[in-house]
Motif scaffolding. Structure first.
Motif, PDB file in Angstrom:
ATOM      1  N   ASP A  30       6.899 -17.622  52.897  1.00  0.00           N
ATOM      2  CA  ASP A  30       6.996 -16.838  54.116  1.00  0.00           C
ATOM      3  C   ASP A  30       7.745 -17.628  54.910  1.00  0.00           C
ATOM      4  OD1 ASP A  30       5.483 -15.026  52.475  1.00  0.00           O
ATOM      5  OD2 ASP A  30       3.594 -15.257  53.721  1.00  0.00           O
ATOM      6  N   LYS A  31       8.045 -18.817  55.071  1.00  0.00           N
ATOM      7  CA  LYS A  31       8.538 -19.623  55.881  1.00  0.00           C
ATOM      8  C   LYS A  31      10.291 -19.940  55.689  1.00  0.00           C
ATOM      9  CE  LYS A  31       7.972 -23.529  58.990  1.00  0.00           C
ATOM     10  NZ  LYS A  31       7.372 -24.944  59.148  1.00  0.00           N
ATOM     11  N   PHE A  32      10.263 -19.945  54.360  1.00  0.00           N
ATOM     12  CA  PHE A  32      11.724 -20.088  53.998  1.00  0.00           C
ATOM     13  C   PHE A  32      12.164 -19.096  52.760  1.00  0.00           C
ATOM     14  CE2 PHE A  32      10.645 -24.210  55.788  1.00  0.00           C
ATOM     15  CZ  PHE A  32      11.803 -24.321  56.907  1.00  0.00           C
ATOM     16  N   PRO A  33      12.122 -17.517  53.076  1.00  0.00           N
ATOM     17  CA  PRO A  33      12.537 -16.841  51.926  1.00  0.00           C
ATOM     18  C   PRO A  33      13.675 -17.091  51.054  1.00  0.00           C
ATOM     19  CG  PRO A  33      12.350 -15.645  54.247  1.00  0.00           C
ATOM     20  CD  PRO A  33      12.061 -17.168  54.347  1.00  0.00           C
ATOM     21  N   ASP A  34      14.535 -17.630  51.566  1.00  0.00           N
ATOM     22  CA  ASP A  34      15.711 -18.314  50.685  1.00  0.00           C
ATOM     23  C   ASP A  34      15.460 -19.104  49.655  1.00  0.00           C
ATOM     24  OD1 ASP A  34      15.477 -19.797  53.226  1.00  0.00           O
ATOM     25  OD2 ASP A  34      17.354 -20.953  52.445  1.00  0.00           O
ATOM     26  N   ARG A  35      14.401 -19.707  49.560  1.00  0.00           N
ATOM     27  CA  ARG A  35      13.993 -20.717  48.493  1.00  0.00           C
ATOM     28  C   ARG A  35      13.119 -19.918  47.394  1.00  0.00           C
ATOM     29  NH1 ARG A  35      11.650 -25.394  52.478  1.00  0.00           N
ATOM     30  NH2 ARG A  35      13.717 -25.679  53.373  1.00  0.00           N
ATOM     31  N   VAL A  36      12.853 -18.617  47.402  1.00  0.00           N
ATOM     32  CA  VAL A  36      12.312 -17.891  46.373  1.00  0.00           C
ATOM     33  C   VAL A  36      13.397 -17.927  45.158  1.00  0.00           C
ATOM     34  CG1 VAL A  36      11.500 -15.728  45.599  1.00  0.00           C
ATOM     35  CG2 VAL A  36      10.827 -16.444  47.886  1.00  0.00           C
ATOM     36  N   GLY A  37      12.976 -18.180  43.923  1.00  0.00           N
ATOM     37  CA  GLY A  37      13.574 -18.274  42.692  1.00  0.00           C
ATOM     38  C   GLY A  37      14.033 -19.881  42.408  1.00  0.00           C
ATOM     39  N   ARG A  38      13.772 -20.793  43.425  1.00  0.00           N
ATOM     40  CA  ARG A  38      14.273 -21.924  43.083  1.00  0.00           C
ATOM     41  C   ARG A  38      13.354 -22.465  42.260  1.00  0.00           C
ATOM     42  NH1 ARG A  38      15.555 -25.292  48.360  1.00  0.00           N
ATOM     43  NH2 ARG A  38      17.307 -24.335  48.118  1.00  0.00           N
ATOM     44  N   THR A  39      13.880 -23.607  41.236  1.00  0.00           N
ATOM     45  CA  THR A  39      12.985 -24.178  40.459  1.00  0.00           C
ATOM     46  C   THR A  39      12.724 -25.500  41.031  1.00  0.00           C
ATOM     47  OG1 THR A  39      13.953 -23.277  38.478  1.00  0.00           O
ATOM     48  CG2 THR A  39      12.762 -25.464  38.127  1.00  0.00           C
ATOM     49  N   ILE A  40      11.385 -25.740  41.659  1.00  0.00           N
ATOM     50  CA  ILE A  40      11.096 -26.797  42.437  1.00  0.00           C
ATOM     51  C   ILE A  40      10.345 -27.975  41.398  1.00  0.00           C
ATOM     52  CG2 ILE A  40      10.708 -25.583  44.573  1.00  0.00           C
ATOM     53  CD1 ILE A  40       7.779 -26.321  44.087  1.00  0.00           C
TER      54      ILE A  40
END
Length: 103
Positions: A30-40
């Motif tokens: 919710d804070k950084f939606p651009d990180r959705v989909g990133r393999t962490i």
């Protein structure tokens, strides 16, 4: 088994861990939606020397690179991810959830 959905205890972030693929992916942030989909999480594998323990690498946003981590499940619905950078060590707690809440 660490496969499934997990939520960060202090942040609005959810990940989906697929142990058979050896990875964990951000499915909501919710804070950084651009990180959705990133393999962490990558290279996840069981630590055969310990019960309910795994090893892998986690993406550290501030460093822009992956670092080695140790993962443990002190309880079935609690996951601790511990990583070290130099002399510093940090442990992040996640809790198991049934799914990702809808916005």
């Amino acid at each position: 088994d660490i496969s499934g959905f997990w939520k960060h205890v202090n942040a609005p972030v959810w990940i989906d861990i697929q142990l058979e693929e050896g990875s964990g992916t951000v499915v909501r942030n919710d804070k950084f939606p651009d990180r959705v989909g990133r393999t962490i999480l990558e290279y996840l594998q069981a630590d055969t020397s310990k019960q309910d323990a795994w090893q892998g690498r986690i993406y550290v946003e501030k460093l822009g690179e992956y670092k080695d981590v140790e993962i443990s499940l002190p309880e079935a619905d609690q996951m601790l991810i511990k990583g070290r950078v130099g002399f510093m060590s940090r442990t992040v707690e996640w809790v198991r959830v049934d799914g990702i809440p809808v916005h």
